[in-house]
Structures are given as C-alpha cells and as structure tokens.
Design a protein around this motif. Structure first.
Motif, PDB file in Angstrom:
ATOM      1  N   GLY A 130      22.776  64.880  23.619  1.00 28.19           N
ATOM      2  CA  GLY A 130      21.414  65.428  23.751  1.00 28.19           C
ATOM      3  C   GLY A 130      20.626  64.787  24.883  1.00 28.19           C
ATOM      4  O   GLY A 130      20.176  65.473  25.813  1.00 28.19           O
ATOM      5  N   PRO A 131      20.436  63.458  24.839  1.00 26.34           N
ATOM      6  CA  PRO A 131      19.737  62.802  25.942  1.00 26.34           C
ATOM      7  C   PRO A 131      20.439  62.999  27.283  1.00 26.34           C
ATOM      8  O   PRO A 131      19.784  63.161  28.316  1.00 26.34           O
ATOM      9  N   ALA A 132      21.779  62.997  27.278  1.00 24.75           N
ATOM     10  CA  ALA A 132      22.517  63.173  28.534  1.00 24.75           C
ATOM     11  C   ALA A 132      22.193  64.520  29.165  1.00 24.75           C
ATOM     12  O   ALA A 132      21.938  64.603  30.370  1.00 24.75           O
ATOM     13  N   ARG A 133      22.189  65.582  28.359  1.00 29.32           N
ATOM     14  CA  ARG A 133      21.860  66.913  28.899  1.00 29.32           C
ATOM     15  C   ARG A 133      20.452  66.949  29.488  1.00 29.32           C
ATOM     16  O   ARG A 133      20.239  67.483  30.584  1.00 29.32           O
ATOM     17  N   ALA A 187      19.860  67.413  33.473  1.00 29.19           N
ATOM     18  CA  ALA A 187      19.132  68.617  33.901  1.00 29.19           C
ATOM     19  C   ALA A 187      17.941  68.232  34.757  1.00 29.19           C
ATOM     20  O   ALA A 187      17.656  68.865  35.777  1.00 29.19           O
ATOM     21  N   ARG A 188      17.264  67.165  34.361  1.00 29.01           N
ATOM     22  CA  ARG A 188      16.102  66.727  35.136  1.00 29.01           C
ATOM     23  C   ARG A 188      16.523  66.141  36.484  1.00 29.01           C
ATOM     24  O   ARG A 188      15.915  66.420  37.506  1.00 29.01           O
ATOM     25  N   MET A 189      17.586  65.322  36.479  1.00 28.97           N
ATOM     26  CA  MET A 189      18.031  64.711  37.733  1.00 28.97           C
ATOM     27  C   MET A 189      18.539  65.752  38.718  1.00 28.97           C
ATOM     28  O   MET A 189      18.279  65.663  39.917  1.00 28.97           O
ATOM     29  N   LEU A 190      19.277  66.740  38.217  1.00 27.27           N
ATOM     30  CA  LEU A 190      19.865  67.739  39.108  1.00 27.27           C
ATOM     31  C   LEU A 190      18.888  68.850  39.459  1.00 27.27           C
ATOM     32  O   LEU A 190      19.122  69.601  40.403  1.00 27.27           O
TER      33      LEU A 190
END
Length: 198
Positions: free
Chosen positions: A146-149, A153-156
C-alpha cells in the motif's frame, strides 16, 4: 523565549532539553513559534518545510558517528524527498557488517545493511540520502504494498522528483537475481501513468 527563535534562518532543530524543556516546546508550538518536523523535533515555524530541514531533524536523533556513516533510505528518504508522510520510524542504510550504537528519541530507528554506490546517494544538508531512483528502488522492494504504491505513484507522477518509470524499471532489472524482483516489477508496471501529482 520566542526571542531565541528569531535569529538567522538556519535549520536549528529543538528537542526537549537545552534550551527548552518539553513543556516549553509544547507552549512554543501552541503559540505558533515552532512546528513539529518529527515527533520530538521542532523547528522555527517560519522555516519552510524543505529537504534540508528534514535531514537536520533526522540528524538530531543520531550521534556523530552514525550521522557520518548512515544514509537516510527507504520510506524515510521518500519523506525527505516529499513523497511520503511523516515516518513512524527512521530507516537508515549502513555499509555491510557496520553496526553502530543508536540514540533513540521519540522515534524508532532501524538500520539496514546494504551496498550503496556513489550514484545511489546525495548529500542534503546535514546527511546523505538515497537518490530518488535508489529510494524508489528500495521502496519497491522493501515497503509494504500500500505505502509503496502511493510513494511510487507520487515519485513517478511529479516533475519535481528526478525519477521516471523507465529509470526505475532499468534499476530493478539491473539488480540481477534477487528475491522480490518480480513483485517489484509488477508493482511498478501496475501503477497508473499519471501526468503529474500535486
């Protein structure tokens, strides 16, 4: 007390002790003179929320040896880069077989042994931090899904962070045979293609 906070615009971090006690810091925060950077670490409220302020806050929890040896990584690095909320634990990366004593404040601190190349780190203020691409790589492999997604998403999806999907996929592919590689690639490929995330 507020006069002491009106000095030059440095990244002074205040913690309970000198010059202010915990109740005094709470009062200064209630009066709007201070704001929390990390639990137990405050900065002058007039200071913008920058990566330099965040690394100074992390450094304030560490002794001098660990400040020099450790690199801020994983979800804590994502927080420094502005892509993750306030961490509940400081994640620090250290060279293999290199253990140092920890000074614990109001936050948990975890050390992870790993190999980092010169291209994997950059200095921001008082500490070294993993680059956006290395941060995204580590988040893809080590953060809960969850946190990874959300972080990826924010970084990319923002032009402010020097990381794109192609670089991240190439970095994952370059890791060779490694547990979790397929899951990391699936995670990145499953992210929506966003133009920008504010």
């Amino acid at each position: 007390m507020t006069e002491l906070l009106a000095g030059p615009s440095d990244t002074a971090i205040y913690q309970p002790g000198e010059p202010f006690t915990a109740p005094e810091l709470a009062v200064l925060r209630a009066e709007g003179a201070l704001r929390i950077v990390l639990p137990g670490a405050y900065v002058c409220a007039a200071r913008p929320d920058t990566a330099e302020v965040r690394t100074a806050a992390v450094a304030s929890f560490l002794g001098p040896r660990l400040r020099e040896a450790a690199v801020i990584g994983r979800l804590t690095a994502a927080w420094v880069h502005g892509c993750h909320p306030l961490p509940a634990e400081l994640e620090l990366l250290v060279a293999r077989f290199h253990r140092l004593p920890l000074r614990r404040g109001d936050l948990g601190i975890s050390l992870h042994e790993c190999v980092l190349g010169d291209d994997d780190v950059l200095r921001i203020g008082r500490m070294q931090v993993t680059t956006p691409v290395r941060t995204a790589l580590d988040v893809a492999f080590h953060a809960p899904p969850g946190p990874a997604r959300r972080v990826l998403a924010r970084m990319l999806g923002t032009g402010r962070i020097a990381c794109n999907r192609e670089e991240l996929v190439a970095a994952i592919e370059a890791t060779g045979r490694r547990p979790g590689k397929r899951a990391a690639l699936d995670l990145v490929h499953g992210l929506p293609h966003l133009a920008a995330v504010p």
